[in-house]
Design a protein around this motif. Structure first.
Motif, PDB file in Angstrom:
ATOM      1  N   VAL A   1       0.617  -8.884  -2.164  1.00 37.55           N
ATOM      2  CA  VAL A   1       0.547  -7.518  -1.796  1.00 37.55           C
ATOM      3  C   VAL A   1       0.187  -6.676  -2.853  1.00 37.55           C
ATOM      4  O   VAL A   1       0.922  -6.733  -3.935  1.00 37.55           O
ATOM      5  CB  VAL A   1       1.808  -6.935  -1.028  1.00 37.55           C
ATOM      6  N   PHE A   2      -0.532  -5.531  -2.660  1.00 40.09           N
ATOM      7  CA  PHE A   2      -0.771  -4.684  -3.879  1.00 40.09           C
ATOM      8  C   PHE A   2      -0.323  -3.226  -3.351  1.00 40.09           C
ATOM      9  O   PHE A   2      -0.600  -2.828  -2.273  1.00 40.09           O
ATOM     10  CB  PHE A   2      -2.329  -4.599  -4.323  1.00 40.09           C
ATOM     11  N   GLU A   3       0.472  -2.503  -4.008  1.00 42.91           N
ATOM     12  CA  GLU A   3       0.757  -1.302  -3.674  1.00 42.91           C
ATOM     13  C   GLU A   3       0.120  -0.375  -5.112  1.00 42.91           C
ATOM     14  O   GLU A   3       0.943  -0.337  -6.229  1.00 42.91           O
ATOM     15  CB  GLU A   3       2.322  -0.860  -3.758  1.00 42.91           C
TER      16      GLU A   3
ATOM     17  N   PHE B   1       3.724   8.217  11.387  1.00 37.97           N
ATOM     18  CA  PHE B   1       5.060   8.544  10.924  1.00 37.97           C
ATOM     19  C   PHE B   1       5.580   7.609   9.672  1.00 37.97           C
ATOM     20  O   PHE B   1       6.212   8.103   8.623  1.00 37.97           O
ATOM     21  CB  PHE B   1       6.124   8.088  12.237  1.00 37.97           C
ATOM     22  N   ILE B   2       5.139   6.502   9.628  1.00 41.59           N
ATOM     23  CA  ILE B   2       5.406   5.649   8.665  1.00 41.59           C
ATOM     24  C   ILE B   2       4.650   6.040   7.256  1.00 41.59           C
ATOM     25  O   ILE B   2       5.259   6.059   6.343  1.00 41.59           O
ATOM     26  CB  ILE B   2       5.094   3.955   8.756  1.00 41.59           C
ATOM     27  N   LYS B   3       3.438   6.520   7.636  1.00 34.52           N
ATOM     28  CA  LYS B   3       2.772   7.032   6.371  1.00 34.52           C
ATOM     29  C   LYS B   3       3.606   8.133   5.751  1.00 34.52           C
ATOM     30  O   LYS B   3       3.547   8.375   4.676  1.00 34.52           O
ATOM     31  CB  LYS B   3       1.349   7.531   6.987  1.00 34.52           C
ATOM     32  N   GLN B   4       3.905   9.091   6.472  1.00 32.62           N
ATOM     33  CA  GLN B   4       4.350  10.417   6.244  1.00 32.62           C
ATOM     34  C   GLN B   4       6.049  10.050   5.602  1.00 32.62           C
ATOM     35  O   GLN B   4       6.062  10.526   4.516  1.00 32.62           O
ATOM     36  CB  GLN B   4       4.804  11.142   7.352  1.00 32.62           C
ATOM     37  N   ARG B   5       6.729   8.969   6.138  1.00 29.41           N
ATOM     38  CA  ARG B   5       8.150   8.874   5.557  1.00 29.41           C
ATOM     39  C   ARG B   5       7.863   7.961   4.338  1.00 29.41           C
ATOM     40  O   ARG B   5       9.041   8.103   3.547  1.00 29.41           O
ATOM     41  CB  ARG B   5       8.882   8.251   6.580  1.00 29.41           C
ATOM     42  N   THR B   6       7.089   7.136   4.128  1.00 30.77           N
ATOM     43  CA  THR B   6       7.047   6.382   2.989  1.00 30.77           C
ATOM     44  C   THR B   6       6.051   6.565   2.001  1.00 30.77           C
ATOM     45  O   THR B   6       6.178   5.899   0.966  1.00 30.77           O
ATOM     46  CB  THR B   6       6.925   4.831   3.375  1.00 30.77           C
ATOM     47  N   GLU B   7       5.145   7.290   2.250  1.00 28.49           N
ATOM     48  CA  GLU B   7       4.013   7.718   1.469  1.00 28.49           C
ATOM     49  C   GLU B   7       3.339   6.588   1.064  1.00 28.49           C
ATOM     50  O   GLU B   7       2.760   6.422  -0.153  1.00 28.49           O
ATOM     51  CB  GLU B   7       4.684   8.461   0.283  1.00 28.49           C
ATOM     52  N   GLN B   8       3.268   5.578   2.119  1.00 30.17           N
ATOM     53  CA  GLN B   8       2.278   4.486   1.831  1.00 30.17           C
ATOM     54  C   GLN B   8       1.669   4.276   2.967  1.00 30.17           C
ATOM     55  O   GLN B   8       2.040   4.616   4.253  1.00 30.17           O
ATOM     56  CB  GLN B   8       3.243   3.167   1.643  1.00 30.17           C
ATOM     57  N   ASN B   9       0.502   3.733   3.016  1.00 26.66           N
ATOM     58  CA  ASN B   9      -0.494   3.389   4.153  1.00 26.66           C
ATOM     59  C   ASN B   9      -0.040   1.969   4.678  1.00 26.66           C
ATOM     60  O   ASN B   9      -0.227   0.923   3.763  1.00 26.66           O
ATOM     61  CB  ASN B   9      -1.617   3.261   3.746  1.00 26.66           C
ATOM     62  N   PRO B  10       0.544   1.897   5.825  1.00 26.75           N
ATOM     63  CA  PRO B  10       1.024   0.597   6.286  1.00 26.75           C
ATOM     64  C   PRO B  10      -0.489  -0.259   6.593  1.00 26.75           C
ATOM     65  O   PRO B  10      -1.337   0.448   6.887  1.00 26.75           O
ATOM     66  CB  PRO B  10       1.760   0.850   7.563  1.00 26.75           C
ATOM     67  N   VAL B  11      -0.237  -1.529   6.696  1.00 26.55           N
ATOM     68  CA  VAL B  11      -1.629  -2.439   7.113  1.00 26.55           C
ATOM     69  C   VAL B  11      -1.524  -2.443   8.541  1.00 26.55           C
ATOM     70  O   VAL B  11      -0.520  -2.876   9.146  1.00 26.55           O
ATOM     71  CB  VAL B  11      -1.450  -3.798   6.565  1.00 26.55           C
ATOM     72  N   LEU B  12      -2.484  -1.708   9.357  1.00 23.57           N
ATOM     73  CA  LEU B  12      -2.637  -1.982  10.542  1.00 23.57           C
ATOM     74  C   LEU B  12      -3.124  -3.454  11.116  1.00 23.57           C
ATOM     75  O   LEU B  12      -4.249  -3.913  10.753  1.00 23.57           O
ATOM     76  CB  LEU B  12      -3.605  -0.684  10.972  1.00 23.57           C
TER      77      LEU B  12
END
Ligand SMILES: Nc1ncnc2c1ncn2[C@@H]1O[C@H](COP(=O)(O)OP(=O)(O)O)[C@@H](O)[C@H]1O
Ligand SMILES: [Mg+2]
Length: 363
Positions: A74-76, A305-316
């Protein structure tokens, strides 16, 4: 956030499989029973440490094998993390003699080679999963909607994860004590500790569920506000526990608290165009199409919601949903897939022919 590769060893129908994913969209194409859902199950296992549909985790180990392994990179941004899950049936044979076995853990989780507990493992890779089974969320049993809330909130909030683990453990203990009180083998005073624990964690769980529901309600849906969510909350407090104390002993079970919560989808306008100011219960009054639209709205709000709360883009992760959706719904989903790394499975490449810059994996 990106999942760059996935390696499966004796996982479900895969003996050995390495998949490299595109930065944007990857389409996994395969006929029925080729293992499309299994691949998304493996990815989600790396994200949550759990399976989204195995009843027992052993199911995920390839038939007649002792060990299954799922690895992912995984890369962030520039930061690279290697995740690994190893599953066993609880024992492995040592040496040549098949009768000589050794007891081992059924599940091991590792981050960059180091063993981790579930709470520390889950949530590093963030995913939003959308499969055909979600389309019935509106009409399914309340426990599935509660699981949905838990899945979302556990991904964005470690404290929620901790609170819900502690709550479920506490609940089991408290129910046992209720049973022993009924059998006259325990006294009421033994409940006090567990009451406090459940109230404290229960309050946290319901306040976070309420926040998420407010967020979803503030997310526009597709035709102007057709839907809303209502939180059917089962509050837990000293007063409520006092109120139900006789019934609880009689039933030997805890009758109030977030384990009794529900989420009700309301239809406010709908295709009929008749305004329904108070709203109607979508599970009873909505058409099947409207119910599915309601779920799609919820899933897209979950992603935001997940984008906003974690400031990360989840994998869809989209599991074979296009064949289940009509034209209008498909277009809505197609619009979203390019906003983050997306992995789509399908048996029919026809549905995805308009997508650009895609990576194709054939099973
Ligand atoms: N533990 C297992 N070992 C071997 N094969 C398995 C295991 N679990 C499931 N399968 C096989 O995986 C296949 C189903 O995979 P699935 O991902 O649901 O397919 P798809 O989504 O492409 O239709 C079935 O053929 C099933 O028998
Ligand atoms: Mg499938």
């Amino acid at each position: 956030m990106k999942l760059s590769k996935l390696k499966l060893t004796d996982f479900r129908n895969f003996k050995n499989k390495l998949i490299n994913f595109g930065d944007k969209i990857t389409i996994v194409i395969g006929d029925n029973a080729k293992g499309k859902t299994n691949i998304l199950e493996a990815i989600n296992l790396l994200a949550t440490g759990k399976s989204f549909h195995a009843r027992v985790e052993e199911e995920m180990i390839r038939y007649s094998k002792e060990i299954a392994r799922v690895k992912g990179r995984v890369f962030e941004g520039e930061e690279r993390t290697d995740l690994e899950v190893t599953l066993t049936r609880g024992e492995i044979t040592v040496g040549e003699n098949p009768k000589k076995t050794e007891k081992v853990a059924k599940k091991k989780l590792k981050v960059n080679g180091a063993g981790k507990r579930l709470v520390d493992f889950s949530g590093i890779l963030k995913t939003v999963l959308f499969g055909p089974w979600h389309l019935d969320l509106v009409t399914e049993s309340p426990s599935l909607r509660r699981d949905f809330l838990d899945d979302v909130l556990s991904q964005v909030d470690r404290e929620y994860k901790r609170a819900s683990l502690s709550y479920s453990k506490g609940l089991r203990r408290r129910n046992k004590i209720l049973y022993f009180i009924r059998e006259e083998e325990a006294s009421r005073s033994q409940l006090a500790f567990w009451d406090k624990l459940l109230i404290k964690n229960g309050d946290y769980i319901s306040s976070k569920r309420a926040e998420f529901i407010d967020y979803v309600n503030a997310t526009p849906d597709f035709n102007g506000q057709d839907f809303s969510l209502e939180y059917d909350k089962s509050a837990i407090s000293e007063a409520r526990l006092e109120q139900y104390k006789e019934e609880e002993v009689a039933a030997a079970t805890t009758l109030v608290g977030p384990h009794r919560d529900d989420l009700i989808f309301m239809l406010k306008k709908g295709k009929s165009k008749a305004r329904l100011p108070a709203g109607r219960d979508l599970s009873r009054y909505g058409s099947r199409g409207e119910q599915r639209m309601g779920v799609l709205w919820l899933k897209l709000a979950e992603l935001e919601f997940i984008k906003q709360r974690t400031e990360q883009n989840p994998v869809l992760l989209l599991d074979d949903i296009f064949s289940e959706l009509d034209h209008e719904h498909r277009d809505i989903v197609m619009d979203v897939v390019k906003n983050q790394q997306t992995i789509i499975t399908t048996a029919d490449p026809h549905f995805v022919k308009n997508l650009k810059s895609i990576e194709i994996v054939k099973l």
